[in-house]
Design an enzyme around this catalytic site. Structure first.
Site, PDB file in Angstrom:
ATOM      1  N   LYS A 136       7.586  -1.069   4.641  1.00  0.00           N
ATOM      2  CA  LYS A 136       7.904   0.346   4.792  1.00  0.00           C
ATOM      3  C   LYS A 136       7.761   1.092   3.457  1.00  0.00           C
ATOM      4  CE  LYS A 136      10.997   3.950   5.141  1.00  0.00           C
ATOM      5  NZ  LYS A 136      12.055   4.754   5.699  1.00  0.00           N
ATOM      6  N   LYS A 173       9.753  -4.145   2.416  1.00  0.00           N
ATOM      7  CA  LYS A 173       8.633  -3.954   1.473  1.00  0.00           C
ATOM      8  C   LYS A 173       7.477  -3.217   2.132  1.00  0.00           C
ATOM      9  CE  LYS A 173       8.499  -8.384   0.996  1.00  0.00           C
ATOM     10  NZ  LYS A 173       9.745  -8.762   1.706  1.00  0.00           N
ATOM     11  N   ALA A 221       4.528 -13.876   5.814  1.00  0.00           N
ATOM     12  CA  ALA A 221       5.084 -12.531   5.667  1.00  0.00           C
ATOM     13  C   ALA A 221       4.987 -11.767   6.987  1.00  0.00           C
ATOM     14  CB  ALA A 221       4.318 -11.775   4.582  1.00  0.00           C
ATOM     15  N   GLY A 222       5.915 -10.848   7.165  1.00  0.00           N
ATOM     16  CA  GLY A 222       5.850  -9.939   8.308  1.00  0.00           C
ATOM     17  C   GLY A 222       6.359  -8.598   7.839  1.00  0.00           C
ATOM     18  N   HIS A 223       5.468  -7.622   7.720  1.00  0.00           N
ATOM     19  CA  HIS A 223       5.835  -6.318   7.170  1.00  0.00           C
ATOM     20  C   HIS A 223       5.726  -5.251   8.263  1.00  0.00           C
ATOM     21  CE1 HIS A 223       4.784  -7.832   2.847  1.00  0.00           C
ATOM     22  NE2 HIS A 223       5.723  -8.531   3.440  1.00  0.00           N
ATOM     23  N   GLN A 247       7.509 -11.988   0.789  1.00  0.00           N
ATOM     24  CA  GLN A 247       8.740 -12.762   0.586  1.00  0.00           C
ATOM     25  C   GLN A 247       9.684 -12.016  -0.380  1.00  0.00           C
ATOM     26  OE1 GLN A 247       5.550 -14.848   0.332  1.00  0.00           O
ATOM     27  NE2 GLN A 247       5.897 -14.676   2.504  1.00  0.00           N
ATOM     28  N   ASP A 268      12.180  -9.671   3.760  1.00  0.00           N
ATOM     29  CA  ASP A 268      12.466  -8.696   4.822  1.00  0.00           C
ATOM     30  C   ASP A 268      13.323  -7.530   4.351  1.00  0.00           C
ATOM     31  OD1 ASP A 268      11.078 -10.418   6.535  1.00  0.00           O
ATOM     32  OD2 ASP A 268      12.902 -11.541   6.998  1.00  0.00           O
ATOM     33  N   GLU A 269      13.132  -7.128   3.121  1.00  0.00           N
ATOM     34  CA  GLU A 269      13.928  -6.031   2.559  1.00  0.00           C
ATOM     35  C   GLU A 269      13.383  -4.666   2.971  1.00  0.00           C
ATOM     36  OE1 GLU A 269      12.416  -8.371   0.780  1.00  0.00           O
ATOM     37  OE2 GLU A 269      13.864  -9.504  -0.409  1.00  0.00           O
ATOM     38  N   LEU A 288      17.722   0.358   4.601  1.00  0.00           N
ATOM     39  CA  LEU A 288      18.654   0.043   5.696  1.00  0.00           C
ATOM     40  C   LEU A 288      20.092   0.480   5.428  1.00  0.00           C
ATOM     41  CD1 LEU A 288      16.465  -2.782   5.785  1.00  0.00           C
ATOM     42  CD2 LEU A 288      17.409  -2.474   8.047  1.00  0.00           C
TER      43      LEU A 288
HETATM   44  P1  GDP Z   1       9.443  -6.690   4.831  1.00  0.00           P
HETATM   45  O1  GDP Z   1       9.057  -8.084   5.198  1.00  0.00           O
HETATM   46  O2  GDP Z   1      10.147  -6.626   3.525  1.00  0.00           O
HETATM   47  O3  GDP Z   1       8.309  -5.708   4.917  1.00  0.00           O
HETATM   48  O4  GDP Z   1      10.522  -6.233   5.925  1.00  0.00           O
HETATM   49  P2  GDP Z   1      10.434  -6.445   7.513  1.00  0.00           P
HETATM   50  O5  GDP Z   1       9.480  -5.469   8.076  1.00  0.00           O
HETATM   51  O6  GDP Z   1      10.247  -7.874   7.860  1.00  0.00           O
HETATM   52  O7  GDP Z   1      11.930  -6.111   7.921  1.00  0.00           O
HETATM   53  C1  GDP Z   1      12.486  -4.875   7.648  1.00  0.00           C
HETATM   54  C2  GDP Z   1      12.965  -4.252   8.971  1.00  0.00           C
HETATM   55  O8  GDP Z   1      13.779  -3.135   8.722  1.00  0.00           O
HETATM   56  C3  GDP Z   1      11.829  -3.731   9.843  1.00  0.00           C
HETATM   57  O9  GDP Z   1      12.200  -3.860  11.192  1.00  0.00           O
HETATM   58  C4  GDP Z   1      11.750  -2.257   9.441  1.00  0.00           C
HETATM   59  O10 GDP Z   1      11.183  -1.442  10.453  1.00  0.00           O
HETATM   60  C5  GDP Z   1      13.199  -1.950   9.252  1.00  0.00           C
HETATM   61  N1  GDP Z   1      13.529  -0.921   8.272  1.00  0.00           N
HETATM   62  C6  GDP Z   1      12.977  -0.684   7.055  1.00  0.00           C
HETATM   63  N2  GDP Z   1      13.679   0.267   6.398  1.00  0.00           N
HETATM   64  C7  GDP Z   1      14.694   0.627   7.222  1.00  0.00           C
HETATM   65  C8  GDP Z   1      15.793   1.527   7.093  1.00  0.00           C
HETATM   66  O11 GDP Z   1      15.994   2.197   6.087  1.00  0.00           O
HETATM   67  N3  GDP Z   1      16.657   1.591   8.156  1.00  0.00           N
HETATM   68  C9  GDP Z   1      16.499   0.857   9.286  1.00  0.00           C
HETATM   69  N4  GDP Z   1      17.393   0.998  10.260  1.00  0.00           N
HETATM   70  N5  GDP Z   1      15.479  -0.005   9.428  1.00  0.00           N
HETATM   71  C10 GDP Z   1      14.602  -0.124   8.405  1.00  0.00           C
HETATM   72  P1  IMO Z   2       8.377 -11.206   4.133  1.00  0.00           P
HETATM   73  O1  IMO Z   2       7.163 -10.874   3.324  1.00  0.00           O
HETATM   74  C1  IMO Z   2      11.703 -13.825   5.039  1.00  0.00           C
HETATM   75  C2  IMO Z   2      11.122 -18.102   4.365  1.00  0.00           C
HETATM   76  C3  IMO Z   2      11.129 -18.983   5.598  1.00  0.00           C
HETATM   77  C4  IMO Z   2      11.701 -20.255   5.011  1.00  0.00           C
HETATM   78  C5  IMO Z   2      11.062 -20.302   3.620  1.00  0.00           C
HETATM   79  C6  IMO Z   2       9.809 -21.163   3.525  1.00  0.00           C
HETATM   80  O2  IMO Z   2       8.322 -10.714   5.542  1.00  0.00           O
HETATM   81  O3  IMO Z   2       9.623 -10.787   3.415  1.00  0.00           O
HETATM   82  P2  IMO Z   2       7.317 -20.805   4.355  1.00  0.00           P
HETATM   83  O4  IMO Z   2       6.773 -20.615   5.741  1.00  0.00           O
HETATM   84  O5  IMO Z   2       7.008 -19.694   3.432  1.00  0.00           O
HETATM   85  O6  IMO Z   2       6.995 -22.155   3.786  1.00  0.00           O
HETATM   86  O7  IMO Z   2       8.920 -20.826   4.580  1.00  0.00           O
HETATM   87  O8  IMO Z   2      10.743 -18.956   3.306  1.00  0.00           O
HETATM   88  N1  IMO Z   2      10.151 -16.978   4.393  1.00  0.00           N
HETATM   89  C7  IMO Z   2      10.496 -15.711   4.611  1.00  0.00           C
HETATM   90  N2  IMO Z   2      11.697 -15.162   4.899  1.00  0.00           N
HETATM   91  N3  IMO Z   2      10.626 -13.034   4.883  1.00  0.00           N
HETATM   92  C8  IMO Z   2       9.429 -13.567   4.565  1.00  0.00           C
HETATM   93  O9  IMO Z   2       8.355 -12.816   4.261  1.00  0.00           O
HETATM   94  C9  IMO Z   2       9.312 -14.961   4.449  1.00  0.00           C
HETATM   95  N4  IMO Z   2       8.296 -15.803   4.180  1.00  0.00           N
HETATM   96  C10 IMO Z   2       8.825 -17.045   4.127  1.00  0.00           C
HETATM   97  O10 IMO Z   2      11.947 -18.450   6.613  1.00  0.00           O
HETATM   98  O11 IMO Z   2      13.078 -20.128   4.847  1.00  0.00           O
HETATM   99 MG    MG Z   3       9.327  -9.438   6.752  1.00  0.00          MG
END
Ligand code: GDP
Ligand code: IMO
Ligand code: MG
Length: 427
Positions: A19, A17, A40-42, A223, A14-15, A330
């Protein structure tokens, strides 16, 4: 010359990626997902619209981009159909998508097994996303998995489903859980296979052809490296390797092909699910970070755990991935916090260390050693030029760059595509 750029998560996921991939995709011609599944959730934001992708690569919004779901992925065909449906409802119809015939399938009984294994582990539960990812990879390794290519051939599908389902049902039955019916699954997934048929191909052959044609290619990690099965905080990890090293294997290209590795790094740290997290803290500041940064899981909606930036983690991640760019995301979320801490080493039983102990109990005993930097108050969400950042914000970035010996080449100051500053062009 085309470039082959890997975008990886350098913490526990959830860094940002999604975006960063979407942002870089402006100059790419191909976007590849090579591991993981719909755990994953992007999140992607542009033109006042917000999308959450779980399986489909983040290049899907650009009709010129070739999107590839490669062999290392585990794909839940139903989840894929609902994602395709979501795109259709949102009016996204013009895209190019290819699915590897070697990728493995996540079946409904994998989800039941994921739940069961978590239940059995009790206090040691990993806190998985319960999407069936672990059990699907277990079947792959046990050589009883079902591959995408099986969906296209009735005989192969029948045979592999029988084998995989028998194992699953015998385990489920022994724990008094509901078992799954072969005929129901067979009929349903055969028809899903027919819907997906046009997308399915040998993506390794396709990808190598695109490399030969000098295309700019992005590999979108899922991840984070700290969730890597080998190099993460085992056993609190995912079931694949979200590292740059895994990309060639998981997409069928040669290891010399990668030209750049971008480590996407939050300006602080988050983690969802169980497991060691040395810089975690819970107070008014972490609550503020959670609310301002909207730190709730994209896939499971769970509140994310919050911690300060951890340079021991980033050094470990740089070592195993060979990061040559940092994409810092962020940063805006830290605005208004008076003192910012950065962990520079750990204290393990009275000794200072700067590596991640392999032994989980040792790692749990590690206490972070911090440096403290002054924060900034100015709104940075409209920044377009690095020079306009508050001095303390520059100091925070420079400190990280110095410790890691890696330059920030992309800076993200908000969730929208436009809230991004390029310091050096990657493509
Ligand atoms: P991913 O799994 O690495 O793609 O990240 P996620 O989408 O799960 O989580 C990142 C969250 O931070 C999402 O809600 C994005 O919309 C948000 N986001 C990404 N970059 C920034 C940023 O620079 N600032 C803020 N405030 N939010 C951001
Ligand atoms: P993105 O791509 C954050 C975590 C789960 C759990 C562990 C194992 O959005 O960054 P799993 O269902 O993969 O067997 O769960 O890994 N996890 C994540 N945490 N972002 C993710 O994906 C993740 N995918 C798995 O919360 O701790
Ligand atoms: Mg995510």
């Amino acid at each position: 010359m085309g470039k082959r750029v890997v975008v990886i998560g350098s913490q526990w996921g959830d860094e940002g990626k999604g975006k960063i991939t979407d942002y870089l995709a402006e100059k790419a011609e191909v976007v590849v997902r090579s591991q993981g599944g719909n755990n994953a959730g992007h999140t992607i934001k542009f033109n006042n619209r917000k999308f959450a992708l779980h399986l489909i690569p983040s290049g899907i919004f650009n009709p010129n981009i070739i999107n590839i779901m490669a062999n290392g992925m585990v794909i839940d065909p139903k989840a894929l159909l609902s994602e395709l449906d979501m795109l259709k409802k949102e009016g996204i119809n013009d895209y190019k998508l290819y699915i590897s015939n070697r990728a493995h399938l996540v079946m409904p009984y994998h989800i039941a097994l994921d739940e069961l294994y978590e239940e059995i582990k009790q206090d040691s539960a990993v806190g998985t996303t319960k999407k069936g990812i672990g059990p699907a990879y277990m079947d792959k390794v046990a050589r009883i998995g079902i591959r995408v290519s099986d969906l296209l051939n009735e005989e192969s599908f029948k045979k592999s489903l029988e084998l995989s389902l028998n194992f699953a049902n015998s385990i489920l039955k022994s724990y008094n859980k509901l078992i799954f019916n072969f005929n129901e699954i067979f009929t349903q997934y055969k028809s899903i296979g027919n819907i997906l048929r046009p997308y399915i191909t040998d993506t390794s052959v396709l990808l190598n052809k695109l490399i030969d044609e000098n295309k700019n290619i992005l590999f979108e990690g899922a991840q984070g490296s700290m969730l890597c099965l080998d190099h993460g905080t085992y056993p609190y990890v995912t079931s694949s390797s979200p590292t740059a090293a895994s990309v060639p294997l998981n997409s069928g290209i040669n290891p010399f092909s990668i030209t750049d590795v971008v480590g996407v790094t939050k300006a602080y740290t988050t983690r969802v699910g169980a497991g060691v997290f040395p810089t975690e803290f819970e107070d008014d500041i972490s609550k503020k970070i959670r609310e301002v940064g909207n730190e709730y899981g994209t896939t499971t909606k769970r509140p994310r755990r919050i911690g300060w930036l951890d340079m021991v983690v980033l050094k470990h991640v740089k070592r195993i991935n060979g990061l040559n760019h940092l994409a810092m995301t962020l940063l805006d979320v830290l605005t208004g916090i008076e003192h910012l801490k950065i962990c520079v080493s750990y204290n393990l039983d009275g000794k200072e260390i700067d590596y991640i102990p392999a032994d989980y109990n040792e790692y749990q005993r590690c206490k972070p050693n911090y440096i403290t930097l002054p924060g900034w108050k100015e709104d940075i969400t409209h920044t377009t030029n690095i020079n306009d950042l508050p001095e303390n914000c520059k100091l925070y970035l420079n400190t990280i760059e110095k410790i890691l010996m890696t330059k920030v080449t992309i800076l993200s100051v908000g969730p929208d595509r436009t809230q991004t500053v390029t310091l050096k062009n990657i493509f």
